[in-house]
Design an enzyme around this catalytic site. Structure first.
Site, short mmCIF file in Angstrom:
data_model
loop_
_atom_site.label_atom_id
_atom_site.label_comp_id
_atom_site.label_asym_id
_atom_site.label_seq_id
_atom_site.Cartn_x
_atom_site.Cartn_y
_atom_site.Cartn_z
N HIS A 16 -43.05 -78.95 86.21
CA HIS A 16 -41.74 -77.79 86.55
C HIS A 16 -40.78 -77.65 85.31
O HIS A 16 -40.42 -76.55 85.10
CB HIS A 16 -40.97 -78.52 87.67
CG HIS A 16 -41.53 -78.48 88.96
ND1 HIS A 16 -41.74 -79.75 89.56
CD2 HIS A 16 -42.65 -77.42 89.69
CE1 HIS A 16 -42.51 -79.34 90.87
NE2 HIS A 16 -42.68 -78.17 90.90
N LYS A 29 -40.52 -79.35 106.19
CA LYS A 29 -41.45 -80.14 105.36
C LYS A 29 -40.73 -81.88 105.28
O LYS A 29 -41.64 -82.46 104.77
CB LYS A 29 -41.36 -79.68 104.08
CG LYS A 29 -42.53 -78.60 103.62
CD LYS A 29 -42.54 -78.47 102.31
CE LYS A 29 -43.84 -77.49 101.81
NZ LYS A 29 -43.79 -77.19 100.43
N ARG A 51 -51.29 -73.86 87.93
CA ARG A 51 -51.95 -74.66 87.37
C ARG A 51 -53.33 -74.58 86.98
O ARG A 51 -53.90 -75.17 86.27
CB ARG A 51 -51.59 -76.14 88.12
CG ARG A 51 -50.24 -76.74 87.99
CD ARG A 51 -49.95 -77.34 89.17
NE ARG A 51 -50.21 -77.19 90.34
CZ ARG A 51 -49.90 -77.61 91.52
NH1 ARG A 51 -49.19 -78.71 91.75
NH2 ARG A 51 -49.91 -76.80 92.74
N SER A 80 -45.81 -82.44 92.89
CA SER A 80 -44.85 -83.31 93.52
C SER A 80 -45.38 -84.25 94.53
O SER A 80 -45.20 -85.28 94.76
CB SER A 80 -43.83 -82.77 94.12
OG SER A 80 -43.14 -81.52 93.10
O1 PNS Z 1 -42.78 -75.43 95.37
P1 PNS Z 1 -43.21 -74.69 96.67
O2 PNS Z 1 -42.96 -75.61 97.92
O3 PNS Z 1 -44.78 -74.38 96.32
O4 PNS Z 1 -42.40 -73.37 96.67
C1 PNS Z 1 -42.65 -72.46 97.67
C2 PNS Z 1 -41.49 -71.52 97.84
C3 PNS Z 1 -40.18 -72.17 98.08
C4 PNS Z 1 -41.36 -70.60 96.73
C5 PNS Z 1 -41.83 -70.74 99.23
O5 PNS Z 1 -42.05 -71.38 100.31
C6 PNS Z 1 -40.59 -69.78 99.31
O6 PNS Z 1 -40.27 -68.67 98.75
N1 PNS Z 1 -39.96 -69.95 100.56
C7 PNS Z 1 -38.93 -69.03 101.16
C8 PNS Z 1 -39.30 -68.45 102.17
C9 PNS Z 1 -39.86 -67.05 101.95
O7 PNS Z 1 -39.39 -66.29 100.99
N2 PNS Z 1 -41.20 -66.80 102.57
C10 PNS Z 1 -41.79 -65.48 102.25
C11 PNS Z 1 -42.83 -65.52 101.11
S1 PNS Z 1 -44.26 -66.41 101.29
#
Ligand code: PNS
Length: 168
Positions: free
Chosen positions: A19, A43, A92, A130
């Site tokens: 990150h 989560k 990645r 992570s």
């Molecule tokens: O590090 P991660 O867990 O892969 O990040 C995921 C994240 C936070 C980018 C994604 O879950 C997110 O944007 N969540 C907010 C809810 C949302 O907007 N959902 C619609 C898009 S799928």
């Protein structure tokens, strides 16, 4: 001149060197980066939102172009509220692609004015997540080199703390 701001969203539980690498690369392209930490009680993260935000703030304390904030709800709503028209996501490996593709297109449907940019981290971090860091640390393995020093210490404290609770 117009400042181009980008948002880098994620769970960051905890932030890894992958990150950090993406944020540093992003700073070469964008004027400011807002790291957006998802508040995600579903989560059940290892670190609280406050802890995740403060670790990233400490790591980038000397970088005034990086801001860190927690968010909940839709990412695109948060990006719009913060007037940040670009979303950065790290890719990645090919295995990341499908999920990221779906998310980017869903976000585009919800907010056509917001654009997703994919960036690749240094290949040394292409296997890093992570999830894996948490698992290795919990089982007593070394995560040196995979996460910033500060995170190594916080992981140690967190895991020792939870062992004390289990043994009491
Ligand atoms: O590090 P991660 O867990 O892969 O990040 C995921 C994240 C936070 C980018 C994604 O879950 C997110 O944007 N969540 C907010 C809810 C949302 O907007 N959902 C619609 C898009 S799928």
């Amino acid at each position: 001149m117009l400042e181009v701001r980008a948002i880098y969203p994620g769970s960051f539980d905890p932030i890894t060197n992958g990150h950090v690498d993406i944020i540093q690369r992003g700073l070469r392209v964008f004027d400011r980066i807002l790291v957006a930490v998802l508040e995600n009680p579903k989560k059940s993260p290892l670190f609280t939102t406050k802890e995740r935000v403060s670790m990233i703030q400490e790591i980038f304390a000397r970088e005034e172009k990086v801001e860190v904030q927690a968010f909940d709800g839709l990412l695109v709503d948060f990006a719009r509220a913060r007037k940040t028209p670009v979303v950065i996501r790290g890719l990645r490996a090919i295995s990341d692609f499908e999920y990221e593709f779906q998310m980017a297109l869903m976000n585009r449907n919800l907010a056509p004015d917001i654009e997703t940019f994919f960036m690749m981290p240094n290949v040394n971090y292409s296997f890093l997540s992570s999830n894996m860091v948490r698992e290795v640390a919990a089982l007593g393995g070394s995560v040196e080199g995979f996460v910033p020093e500060l995170v190594v210490r916080r992981l140690r404290d967190k895991i020792q703390g939870s062992k004390k609770v289990q043994n009491s």
